[in-house]
Design a protein around this motif. Structure first.
Motif, PDB file in Angstrom:
ATOM      1  N   ALA A 136     122.588  65.184  85.518  1.00 12.25           N
ATOM      2  CA  ALA A 136     121.133  65.299  85.372  1.00 12.25           C
ATOM      3  C   ALA A 136     120.540  66.171  86.467  1.00 12.25           C
ATOM      4  CB  ALA A 136     120.499  63.907  85.389  1.00 12.25           C
ATOM      5  N   ASP A 137     120.981  65.975  87.704  1.00 12.63           N
ATOM      6  CA  ASP A 137     120.476  66.787  88.810  1.00 12.63           C
ATOM      7  C   ASP A 137     120.871  68.253  88.642  1.00 12.63           C
ATOM      8  OD1 ASP A 137     119.264  67.009  91.559  1.00 12.63           O
ATOM      9  OD2 ASP A 137     121.307  67.693  92.009  1.00 12.63           O
ATOM     10  N   ALA A 138     122.110  68.499  88.224  1.00 11.00           N
ATOM     11  CA  ALA A 138     122.557  69.875  88.019  1.00 11.00           C
ATOM     12  C   ALA A 138     121.743  70.561  86.929  1.00 11.00           C
ATOM     13  CB  ALA A 138     124.039  69.896  87.663  1.00 11.00           C
ATOM     14  N   GLY A 139     121.465  69.838  85.842  1.00  9.18           N
ATOM     15  CA  GLY A 139     120.667  70.422  84.771  1.00  9.18           C
ATOM     16  C   GLY A 139     119.267  70.781  85.225  1.00  9.18           C
ATOM     17  N   GLY A 150     125.904  64.832  74.899  1.00  6.85           N
ATOM     18  CA  GLY A 150     125.053  65.180  73.762  1.00  6.85           C
ATOM     19  C   GLY A 150     123.580  65.100  74.093  1.00  6.85           C
ATOM     20  N   VAL A 151     123.178  64.054  74.826  1.00  7.59           N
ATOM     21  CA  VAL A 151     121.778  63.909  75.225  1.00  7.59           C
ATOM     22  C   VAL A 151     121.361  65.067  76.125  1.00  7.59           C
ATOM     23  CG1 VAL A 151     120.208  62.516  76.632  1.00  7.59           C
ATOM     24  CG2 VAL A 151     121.698  61.419  74.950  1.00  7.59           C
ATOM     25  N   GLY A 152     122.223  65.470  77.063  1.00  9.75           N
ATOM     26  CA  GLY A 152     121.905  66.590  77.944  1.00  9.75           C
ATOM     27  C   GLY A 152     121.708  67.882  77.186  1.00  9.75           C
ATOM     28  N   LEU A 153     122.556  68.123  76.211  1.00 15.04           N
ATOM     29  CA  LEU A 153     122.411  69.346  75.410  1.00 15.04           C
ATOM     30  C   LEU A 153     121.125  69.328  74.592  1.00 15.04           C
ATOM     31  CD1 LEU A 153     126.095  69.842  74.186  1.00 15.04           C
ATOM     32  CD2 LEU A 153     124.824  71.270  75.814  1.00 15.04           C
ATOM     33  N   ARG A 174     109.836  66.928  82.720  1.00 16.57           N
ATOM     34  CA  ARG A 174     109.992  66.728  81.283  1.00 16.57           C
ATOM     35  C   ARG A 174     111.477  66.665  80.907  1.00 16.57           C
ATOM     36  NH1 ARG A 174     108.087  70.211  76.036  1.00 16.57           N
ATOM     37  NH2 ARG A 174     108.060  68.413  74.613  1.00 16.57           N
ATOM     38  N   TYR A 175     112.290  67.430  81.614  1.00 15.47           N
ATOM     39  CA  TYR A 175     113.731  67.389  81.376  1.00 15.47           C
ATOM     40  C   TYR A 175     114.277  65.987  81.655  1.00 15.47           C
ATOM     41  CZ  TYR A 175     118.669  68.014  82.607  1.00 15.47           C
ATOM     42  OH  TYR A 175     120.020  67.876  82.715  1.00 15.47           O
ATOM     43  N   PHE A 176     113.925  65.405  82.804  1.00 22.13           N
ATOM     44  CA  PHE A 176     114.364  64.044  83.115  1.00 22.13           C
ATOM     45  C   PHE A 176     113.842  63.055  82.072  1.00 22.13           C
ATOM     46  CE2 PHE A 176     114.795  65.637  87.571  1.00 22.13           C
ATOM     47  CZ  PHE A 176     116.135  65.338  87.737  1.00 22.13           C
ATOM     48  N   ALA A 177     112.559  63.234  81.692  1.00 22.20           N
ATOM     49  CA  ALA A 177     111.960  62.322  80.714  1.00 22.20           C
ATOM     50  C   ALA A 177     112.652  62.419  79.358  1.00 22.20           C
ATOM     51  CB  ALA A 177     110.470  62.621  80.571  1.00 22.20           C
ATOM     52  N   LEU A 178     113.008  63.638  78.952  1.00 25.01           N
ATOM     53  CA  LEU A 178     113.690  63.806  77.665  1.00 25.01           C
ATOM     54  C   LEU A 178     115.089  63.202  77.696  1.00 25.01           C
ATOM     55  CD1 LEU A 178     112.604  67.436  76.714  1.00 25.01           C
ATOM     56  CD2 LEU A 178     112.012  65.330  75.502  1.00 25.01           C
ATOM     57  N   LEU A 179     115.785  63.368  78.817  1.00 27.32           N
ATOM     58  CA  LEU A 179     117.110  62.748  78.932  1.00 27.32           C
ATOM     59  C   LEU A 179     117.014  61.241  78.689  1.00 27.32           C
ATOM     60  CD1 LEU A 179     118.698  64.438  82.096  1.00 27.32           C
ATOM     61  CD2 LEU A 179     119.358  64.781  79.707  1.00 27.32           C
ATOM     62  N   GLY A 180     116.061  60.612  79.363  1.00 33.80           N
ATOM     63  CA  GLY A 180     115.898  59.181  79.210  1.00 33.80           C
ATOM     64  C   GLY A 180     115.409  58.783  77.837  1.00 33.80           C
ATOM     65  N   ALA A 181     114.493  59.574  77.271  1.00 27.90           N
ATOM     66  CA  ALA A 181     113.914  59.237  75.975  1.00 27.90           C
ATOM     67  C   ALA A 181     114.957  59.300  74.870  1.00 27.90           C
ATOM     68  CB  ALA A 181     112.756  60.189  75.666  1.00 27.90           C
ATOM     69  N   VAL A 182     115.699  60.406  74.806  1.00 27.62           N
ATOM     70  CA  VAL A 182     116.699  60.567  73.747  1.00 27.62           C
ATOM     71  C   VAL A 182     117.764  59.483  73.857  1.00 27.62           C
ATOM     72  CG1 VAL A 182     118.471  62.085  72.806  1.00 27.62           C
ATOM     73  CG2 VAL A 182     116.279  63.048  73.562  1.00 27.62           C
ATOM     74  N   SER A 183     118.186  59.177  75.095  1.00 28.20           N
ATOM     75  CA  SER A 183     119.206  58.149  75.292  1.00 28.20           C
ATOM     76  C   SER A 183     118.696  56.767  74.902  1.00 28.20           C
ATOM     77  CB  SER A 183     119.656  58.154  76.757  1.00 28.20           C
ATOM     78  OG  SER A 183     120.557  57.109  77.010  1.00 28.20           O
ATOM     79  N   PRO A 186     122.597  54.988  81.722  1.00 30.69           N
ATOM     80  CA  PRO A 186     122.472  56.427  81.999  1.00 30.69           C
ATOM     81  C   PRO A 186     121.084  56.981  81.706  1.00 30.69           C
ATOM     82  CG  PRO A 186     124.564  55.973  80.915  1.00 30.69           C
ATOM     83  CD  PRO A 186     123.775  54.693  80.871  1.00 30.69           C
ATOM     84  N   GLY A 187     120.467  56.515  80.618  1.00 32.40           N
ATOM     85  CA  GLY A 187     119.108  56.976  80.316  1.00 32.40           C
ATOM     86  C   GLY A 187     118.106  56.526  81.354  1.00 32.40           C
ATOM     87  N   TYR A 188     118.242  55.295  81.825  1.00 32.62           N
ATOM     88  CA  TYR A 188     117.323  54.790  82.851  1.00 32.62           C
ATOM     89  C   TYR A 188     117.491  55.551  84.163  1.00 32.62           C
ATOM     90  CZ  TYR A 188     116.661  50.767  79.728  1.00 32.62           C
ATOM     91  OH  TYR A 188     116.376  49.962  78.661  1.00 32.62           O
ATOM     92  N   LEU A 189     118.732  55.902  84.508  1.00 35.37           N
ATOM     93  CA  LEU A 189     118.960  56.645  85.751  1.00 35.37           C
ATOM     94  C   LEU A 189     118.316  58.029  85.685  1.00 35.37           C
ATOM     95  CD1 LEU A 189     122.686  55.702  86.481  1.00 35.37           C
ATOM     96  CD2 LEU A 189     120.657  54.962  87.741  1.00 35.37           C
ATOM     97  N   ALA A 190     118.205  58.591  84.486  1.00 36.02           N
ATOM     98  CA  ALA A 190     117.503  59.864  84.336  1.00 36.02           C
ATOM     99  C   ALA A 190     115.993  59.695  84.440  1.00 36.02           C
ATOM    100  CB  ALA A 190     117.868  60.503  82.991  1.00 36.02           C
ATOM    101  N   LEU A 191     115.475  58.531  84.037  1.00 38.74           N
ATOM    102  CA  LEU A 191     114.032  58.300  84.063  1.00 38.74           C
ATOM    103  C   LEU A 191     113.520  57.903  85.447  1.00 38.74           C
ATOM    104  CD1 LEU A 191     113.685  56.335  80.706  1.00 38.74           C
ATOM    105  CD2 LEU A 191     112.698  58.586  81.189  1.00 38.74           C
TER     106      LEU A 191
END
Length: 617
Positions: free
Chosen positions: A136-139, A173-176, A278-287, A310-315
């Motif tokens: 997530a950080d790299a993205g 898949g969520v990251g993509l 928004r990137y972090f939020a989308l990672l968490g939302a999709v997951s 994993p989704g919560y760690l992105a949020l």
């Protein structure tokens, strides 16, 4: 500056306290069944296994090699990773949203129960969480421009994730999806360095793919097909309640709000206006929303509440931005509930690790049976083997008993019988590969250890009948009742040569009246049934706190029992298996007491049945 220092001090203080408490608990908490099997896998080092990639087993092996044969050593690498995780969240959030948000996000990572208790158990979710944070950080860094550092971080995260669990495919898949959702993200995917990182991550899946190719896709079939019904069921509706409890309600609501804002493209709060939030939020939302939908079709028998981590760690890096918009009282309530949730979770593990506290849950659905009784069982097994001929072999009925008993006895090669649990948990192929799945033909004195409480009660008699067909007629068992029989094992001393004859099963019984936990008068009736294939039960003694208080020798008909017991009973007394006895407990003090049975078979064998609590008025 004052706010930053205050946030940092709070984080360091609570991180230190929680880490020390987790280490103290981990040193006393008995191994969970899955942990014991990962330890066993670590004693049979391989590139991949039937249930998982290799990293979890490698970490358990590293722990015991450095720290010795101890539960804390098994868990030490996982505790270390979990301790580092909040610092990485702080680093990531601070890079985009400022130091204050960074320390607050790290503090939320410590206080949210799902992440705050991470590392207490040696499970693949721990390295997978580390891999998620790195990816997530790299993205997010790549959204501002791809460079060698961000590409290397992405490659490292992808490799760690590929070595952690099949579920990490979902994280990829969520990251993509999140990158494709954003214009800047689509630009990132056009950079060759990103594809080099993806290729490195793909190579890390090679050991697992090679294992599946060699063994007919057994691992993939289990993870993707066998364990999931893939048909609609209503259990997914519990998702919101379970997750609100495990993430704590206000924090869970905050993460949902951030997720919805990310999907809509609205502002993320003060400081949350760039593409990163928004990137972090989308990672968490999709997951999160993806697992909510998946919950209506996927596995509903095994524990899956942790899949959302994993989704919560992105949020979490973004949530502090939203909390700034909330009134002060609601913010304080959010922090307080999160802290209380983690305190309760840690308290649960403390209770499980203390035998006296664990005993209080005996007889209830909250009894932690997968943690309980292994040391006591190992002691009883050693004593039973000492009474048998020298060189007596040990045989377990399932992977659970084999792995836990193996750790307690420091023996990673205890063979096990074919058991539904081995297949249900995807461990049967691995046991076969190790040569530890025993066919049941005994040619030396053998002590068979059977977990009676690992089988559904209505199928217990059928399980005993199956054991007879596999190993031959069963001798009278030694019952090991742990915590009043909430965890129950039977030890069978099998002779060197298989005998012929009818199957005489262990007794199966039930107390219908009074029900467990019922309040009863000093004089009360005890009613129930008991069966024993081949010879029947000739006498039922009622025990109260281990002392005989009544005896039943006359039996009446029970016509519905044959339909209840899978496979049916071959008790010669059927259907006259219902008993009743009158108990006089006038000499005992009021309060909680333990009601049990001692069963005498037609062959003279005596077995002590599990106890249940009653409350004397």
């Amino acid at each position: 500056m004052d706010e930053e220092q205050r946030a940092r001090r709070w984080f360091v203080a609570l991180w230190t306290i929680v880490t020390v408490v987790k280490v103290a608990i981990a040193a006393r908490l008995p191994l969970f069944v899955d942990e014991a099997f990962y330890w066993q896998e670590g004693q049979h080092l391989a590139a991949a296994y039937s249930d998982l990639p290799g990293l979890t087993a490698w970490l358990t092996r590293l722990g015991v090699e450095l720290g010795g044969h101890h539960v804390l050593a098994v868990r030490a690498p996982f505790l270390l990773i979990a301790a580092v995780l909040p610092w990485l969240v702080a680093r990531s959030a601070a890079h985009w949203f400022g130091a204050v948000v960074g320390w607050q996000a790290a503090l939320l990572t410590v206080l949210m129960p799902l992440s705050g208790t991470l590392g207490l158990l040696a499970l693949p979710d721990v390295p997978m969480a580390l891999a998620t944070v790195l990816c997530a950080d790299a993205g997010a860094r790549m959204l501002r421009g791809v460079d060698a550092m961000s590409a290397t971080e992405l490659a490292l995260g992808l490799m760690l994730g590929a070595l952690s669990h099949y579920r990490f495919i979902g994280v990829i898949g969520v990251g993509l999806i999140a990158l494709l959702w954003l214009p800047q993200g689509r630009g990132v995917l056009r950079d060759a360095r990103v594809w080099v990182a993806l290729a490195a991550g793909l190579l890390a899946w090679a050991p697992l793919l090679a294992w599946n190719l060699e063994y007919a896709d057994a691992g993939l079939r289990f993870q993707l097909l066998d364990r999931h019904p893939w048909r609609f069921h209503g259990d997914g509706a519990r998702f919101l309640l379970v997750q609100a409890a495990l993430a704590t309600p206000l924090l869970f609501w905050a993460m949902l709000v951030v997720s919805v804002r990310g999907i809509r493209g609205e502002g993320g709060g003060e400081g949350g206006t760039g593409p990163e939030w928004r990137y972090f939020a989308l990672l968490g939302a999709v997951s999160t929303f993806g697992f909510f939908l998946l919950g209506f079709f996927a596995d509903n028998e095994r524990v899956s509440f942790h899949w959302t981590l994993p989704g919560y760690l992105a949020l979490l890096p973004v949530v502090p931005l939203l909390l700034r918009e909330w009134p002060r009282k609601r913010r304080l309530a959010t922090w307080g509930l999160a802290a209380a949730g983690t305190l309760l979770m840690l308290g649960y593990y403390v209770a499980v690790s203390v035998p006296g506290l664990r005993l209080q849950a005996a007889g209830s659905k909250y009894y932690p049976e997968n943690f309980a009784g292994w040391d006591r069982l190992a002691m009883e097994v050693e004593q039973a083997r000492a009474r048998m001929p020298e060189g007596t072999a040990l045989l377990a009925d399932s992977f659970k008993t084999g792995a836990e008993l193996g750790f307690a006895l420091a023996d990673a090669r205890i063979p096990v019988l074919d058991h539904p649990l081995n297949r249900k948990h995807g461990r049967a192929p691995q046991l076969q590969l190790w040569g530890l799945q025993h066919e049941g033909r005994v040619n030396a004195p053998t002590l068979l250890v059977v977990g009676a409480t690992d089988v559904k009660f209505s199928a217990l008699l059928a399980h005993y009948q199956q054991l007879c067909s596999v190993v031959g007629p069963l001798p009278p068992p030694q019952a090991v009742n742990i915590d009043h029989g909430a965890r129950r094992f039977l030890l069978f001393a099998l002779p060197a040569a298989r005998h012929s004859g009818a199957c005489i099963s262990p007794a199966v019984a039930h107390i219908d009246v009074p029900q467990a936990g019922a309040r009863v008068a000093r004089r009360f009736s005890v009613g129930g049934w008991s069966v024993k294939d081949g010879v029947g039960v000739t006498q039922v003694e009622v025990l109260l706190d281990g002392r005989v208080v009544a005896t039943a020798t006359d039996f009446t008909d029970n016509t519905w029992l044959q339909q209840f017991l899978k496979g049916g009973s071959r008790d010669p007394r059927m259907p006259r298996v219902q008993f009743e006895a009158q108990v006089d407990a006038s000499g005992l003090p009021p309060g909680r007491h333990w009601l049990g049975l001692r069963l005498t078979g037609g062959d003279g064998s005596v077995e002590t049945w599990a106890e249940q609590p009653v409350v004397l008025r």
